[in-house]
Design a protein around this motif. Structure first.
Motif, PDB file in Angstrom:
ATOM      1  N   LEU A 345     -30.983 -32.792  63.643  1.00  0.00           N
ATOM      2  CA  LEU A 345     -31.229 -31.534  64.357  1.00  0.00           C
ATOM      3  C   LEU A 345     -32.664 -30.840  63.952  1.00  0.00           C
ATOM      4  N   GLU A 346     -32.957 -31.001  62.595  1.00  0.00           N
ATOM      5  CA  GLU A 346     -33.997 -30.289  61.842  1.00  0.00           C
ATOM      6  C   GLU A 346     -35.175 -31.261  62.558  1.00  0.00           C
ATOM      7  N   GLU A 347     -35.109 -32.442  62.632  1.00  0.00           N
ATOM      8  CA  GLU A 347     -36.203 -33.284  63.234  1.00  0.00           C
ATOM      9  C   GLU A 347     -36.432 -32.856  64.733  1.00  0.00           C
ATOM     10  N   CYS A 348     -35.490 -32.687  65.425  1.00  0.00           N
ATOM     11  CA  CYS A 348     -35.328 -32.177  66.807  1.00  0.00           C
ATOM     12  C   CYS A 348     -36.209 -30.794  66.774  1.00  0.00           C
ATOM     13  N   ARG A 349     -35.770 -29.936  66.150  1.00  0.00           N
ATOM     14  CA  ARG A 349     -36.308 -28.860  66.103  1.00  0.00           C
ATOM     15  C   ARG A 349     -37.847 -28.988  65.958  1.00  0.00           C
ATOM     16  N   GLU A 350     -38.418 -29.644  64.754  1.00  0.00           N
ATOM     17  CA  GLU A 350     -39.644 -29.920  64.492  1.00  0.00           C
ATOM     18  C   GLU A 350     -40.651 -30.485  65.820  1.00  0.00           C
ATOM     19  N   ALA A 351     -39.783 -31.401  66.565  1.00  0.00           N
ATOM     20  CA  ALA A 351     -40.306 -31.978  67.439  1.00  0.00           C
ATOM     21  C   ALA A 351     -40.450 -31.040  68.845  1.00  0.00           C
ATOM     22  N   GLY A 352     -39.699 -29.818  68.969  1.00  0.00           N
ATOM     23  CA  GLY A 352     -39.752 -28.939  70.063  1.00  0.00           C
ATOM     24  C   GLY A 352     -38.512 -29.116  70.791  1.00  0.00           C
ATOM     25  N   TYR A 353     -37.501 -29.993  70.374  1.00  0.00           N
ATOM     26  CA  TYR A 353     -36.532 -30.367  71.355  1.00  0.00           C
ATOM     27  C   TYR A 353     -35.255 -29.650  71.111  1.00  0.00           C
ATOM     28  N   ALA A 354     -35.218 -28.772  70.082  1.00  0.00           N
ATOM     29  CA  ALA A 354     -34.192 -27.906  69.766  1.00  0.00           C
ATOM     30  C   ALA A 354     -34.500 -26.848  69.202  1.00  0.00           C
ATOM     31  N   VAL A 355     -33.425 -25.827  68.965  1.00  0.00           N
ATOM     32  CA  VAL A 355     -33.587 -24.538  68.360  1.00  0.00           C
ATOM     33  C   VAL A 355     -32.422 -24.107  67.901  1.00  0.00           C
ATOM     34  N   TYR A 356     -32.468 -23.237  66.663  1.00  0.00           N
ATOM     35  CA  TYR A 356     -31.368 -22.563  65.965  1.00  0.00           C
ATOM     36  C   TYR A 356     -31.271 -21.217  66.240  1.00  0.00           C
ATOM     37  N   GLU A 357     -30.588 -20.644  67.033  1.00  0.00           N
ATOM     38  CA  GLU A 357     -30.718 -19.174  67.282  1.00  0.00           C
ATOM     39  C   GLU A 357     -29.095 -18.671  67.483  1.00  0.00           C
ATOM     40  N   GLU A 358     -28.951 -17.441  67.155  1.00  0.00           N
ATOM     41  CA  GLU A 358     -27.547 -16.907  67.212  1.00  0.00           C
ATOM     42  C   GLU A 358     -26.425 -17.839  66.630  1.00  0.00           C
ATOM     43  N   ASN A 359     -26.825 -18.505  65.442  1.00  0.00           N
ATOM     44  CA  ASN A 359     -25.913 -19.309  64.698  1.00  0.00           C
ATOM     45  C   ASN A 359     -25.530 -20.307  65.488  1.00  0.00           C
ATOM     46  N   ARG A 360     -26.396 -20.995  66.370  1.00  0.00           N
ATOM     47  CA  ARG A 360     -25.867 -22.158  67.371  1.00  0.00           C
ATOM     48  C   ARG A 360     -27.173 -23.146  67.450  1.00  0.00           C
ATOM     49  N   TRP A 361     -27.023 -24.345  67.467  1.00  0.00           N
ATOM     50  CA  TRP A 361     -27.907 -25.209  68.014  1.00  0.00           C
ATOM     51  C   TRP A 361     -27.942 -25.568  69.416  1.00  0.00           C
ATOM     52  N   HIS A 362     -29.062 -25.469  70.045  1.00  0.00           N
ATOM     53  CA  HIS A 362     -29.140 -26.023  71.440  1.00  0.00           C
ATOM     54  C   HIS A 362     -30.545 -26.549  71.726  1.00  0.00           C
ATOM     55  N   LEU A 363     -30.485 -27.316  72.924  1.00  0.00           N
ATOM     56  CA  LEU A 363     -31.731 -27.989  73.300  1.00  0.00           C
ATOM     57  C   LEU A 363     -32.726 -27.166  73.915  1.00  0.00           C
ATOM     58  N   THR A 364     -33.807 -27.414  73.930  1.00  0.00           N
ATOM     59  CA  THR A 364     -34.966 -26.549  74.793  1.00  0.00           C
ATOM     60  C   THR A 364     -35.043 -27.423  76.127  1.00  0.00           C
ATOM     61  N   PRO A 365     -35.814 -27.012  77.086  1.00  0.00           N
ATOM     62  CA  PRO A 365     -35.784 -27.615  78.152  1.00  0.00           C
ATOM     63  C   PRO A 365     -36.510 -29.273  78.007  1.00  0.00           C
ATOM     64  N   ARG A 366     -37.584 -29.198  76.968  1.00  0.00           N
ATOM     65  CA  ARG A 366     -38.052 -30.439  76.943  1.00  0.00           C
ATOM     66  C   ARG A 366     -37.134 -31.514  76.089  1.00  0.00           C
ATOM     67  N   GLY A 367     -36.008 -30.840  75.415  1.00  0.00           N
ATOM     68  CA  GLY A 367     -35.095 -31.456  74.724  1.00  0.00           C
ATOM     69  C   GLY A 367     -34.060 -32.148  75.809  1.00  0.00           C
ATOM     70  N   PHE A 368     -33.799 -31.341  76.913  1.00  0.00           N
ATOM     71  CA  PHE A 368     -32.980 -31.499  77.827  1.00  0.00           C
ATOM     72  C   PHE A 368     -33.393 -32.778  78.448  1.00  0.00           C
ATOM     73  N   LEU A 369     -34.710 -32.955  78.726  1.00  0.00           N
ATOM     74  CA  LEU A 369     -35.110 -34.298  78.994  1.00  0.00           C
ATOM     75  C   LEU A 369     -35.024 -35.469  78.631  1.00  0.00           C
ATOM     76  N   VAL A 370     -34.940 -35.645  76.989  1.00  0.00           N
ATOM     77  CA  VAL A 370     -34.537 -36.633  76.457  1.00  0.00           C
ATOM     78  C   VAL A 370     -33.069 -36.547  75.721  1.00  0.00           C
ATOM     79  N   SER A 371     -32.342 -35.681  76.647  1.00  0.00           N
ATOM     80  CA  SER A 371     -30.943 -35.511  75.912  1.00  0.00           C
ATOM     81  C   SER A 371     -29.984 -36.748  75.508  1.00  0.00           C
ATOM     82  N   ASN A 372     -30.362 -37.588  76.361  1.00  0.00           N
ATOM     83  CA  ASN A 372     -29.560 -38.996  76.107  1.00  0.00           C
ATOM     84  C   ASN A 372     -29.626 -39.539  74.614  1.00  0.00           C
TER      85      ASN A 372
END
Length: 402
Positions: A345-372
């Motif tokens: 998940l840290e790799e995903c965050r560095e790539a702009g695909y995920a964020v950690y906020e409000e104690n949760r991990w979720h995908l960004t819009p760009r992350g949703f594009l490669v969600s599979n």
């Protein structure tokens, strides 16, 4: 003290449609109007027969999907809903949705009758504001009929309206998609579902795909990212990959699917998740009618999944939503440490695909594009952790890491 009743969703499948769309791979049947009455009778009988299994539940959502439920007609729909309200414990504030096509939802008096019967949410299959695009994909309505259906719904008293749209249609340009979105927003819906076109094998569009001038992956990505940005600017919050809503108007029924809530489905092809059991009915209208009448076999599949084995589903579905993954919820529910996912998940965050906020991990819009791909990476991390623990147990090492 009686145990508190658990929430439940009810899904009613209406398999009839006026005409099959070129992209549709749902179980739906054109030219089957002669079977509508028999199907309605079978559906009501089946709902009545299975009602005792829902005695410990409160139905807080009811969803009529299809096919084209509005094509079934007012009297049949009211009869089915009355059966639901009579046989099941339905909450006073239940969300009761009717999927409809604009060509069969333009009479405000009919819609008012449906509203009076208990329907309080309509999901209209708009798909496009361009009549040429609609014709090309086999839709039987026009943009004018969509606008008229929205007016009729408002006049009938519906205050919760959703519109479905599809981007990436044959020959579609970014300019036309922008017009479609703007047209949809101009109608003032509370909810919008925007799906990227999927060309499914076995559909007419699949056979025509080489000549259909479909947007490539890069163009699809541009359409999607524009959708997220534009709808946010118009007050529609994204809460799932393809779904956007005004405050408090997210689809409560669909959220059950994405949060592992319990639901009962009725009709050919309908799925259920109840009491730890997953099951589905055969995609066979005649078999369903006959099976209900004769108490014969109806199921195409059935499986019982232990609660602790639902970690894969929890991860996959959670990553589809903007709520994402709550580490504490995962650890409490599945008795496993969440930290095995953190390197990926840290790799995903560095790539702009995920964020950690409000104690949760979720995908960004760009992350949703490669969600599979991201979901695959998360599941790989889970599999590696399970192997590590199994190997440790085989060595007699049962220490719990803190």
């Amino acid at each position: 003290m009686k145990p508190e009743k658990k929430p439940l969703g009810l899904y009613i499948h209406i398999p009839f449609c006026k005409q099959k769309c070129t992209y549709c791979d749902f179980y739906s049947l054109p030219d089957s109007e002669a079977r509508m009455d028999d199907y309605t009778e079978a559906l009501c009988a089946h709902l009545t027969e299975l009602a005792p299994y829902a005695a410990g539940y409160l139905a807080d959502t009811v969803y009529f999907g299809g096919g084209t439920p509005s094509y079934l007609g007012e009297k049949r729909l009211v009869k089915i809903l009355k059966t639901v309200l009579k046989k099941y414990h339905v909450t006073k504030d239940a969300e009761i949705t009717l999927e409809a096509n604009p060509d069969s939802a333009g009479d405000w008096k009919t819609l008012k009758s449906l509203r009076k019967a208990g329907f309080n949410r309509i999901s209209l299959g708009m798909q496009s504001a361009c009549d040429q695009e609609l014709r090309e994909i086999g839709r039987v309505h026009t943009w004018d009929q969509t606008a008229a259906a929205v007016d009729a719904a408002r006049k009938a008293g519906f205050q919760n309206l959703s519109l479905d749209l599809i981007y990436g249609l044959p020959h579609q340009t970014i300019e036309q998609w922008r017009k479609n979105l703007a047209a949809a927003v101009s109608l003032g819906p509370e909810h919008l579902s925007c799906y990227g076109l999927k060309v499914e094998e076995g559909t007419p569009l699949f056979a025509q795909r080489e000549d259909a001038a479909l947007p490539d992956d890069e163009a699809q990505a541009e359409l999607y990212l524009y959708t997220v940005e534009y709808l946010a600017s118009q007050g529609y919050r994204q809460y799932e990959i393809s779904n956007f809503a005004r405050e408090g108007r997210a689809s409560r029924h669909n959220l059950k699917y994405w949060t592992l809530g319990e639901y009962m489905g009725f009709g050919p092809g309908a799925h259920s998740d109840l009491g730890g059991a997953r099951y589905a009915y055969e995609k066979d209208l005649e078999g369903y009618i006959r099976g209900v009448r004769e108490h014969g076999p109806l199921l195409s599949e059935s499986d019982r999944i232990p609660p602790m084995d639902r970690d894969i589903e929890w991860l996959m579905l959670g990553l589809r939503t903007v709520h994402g993954l709550d580490p504490k919820t995962f650890e409490n529910r599945f008795r496993r440490r969440f930290r095995c996912f953190l390197p990926f998940l840290e790799e995903c965050r560095e790539a702009g695909y995920a964020v950690y906020e409000e104690n949760r991990w979720h995908l960004t819009p760009r992350g949703f594009l490669v969600s599979n791909q991201i979901i695959g990476g998360v599941l790989d991390a889970l599999a590696a952790e399970k192997r590590r623990r199994a190997e440790a147990a085989a060595r007699g090492d049962f220490r719990v890491e803190r």
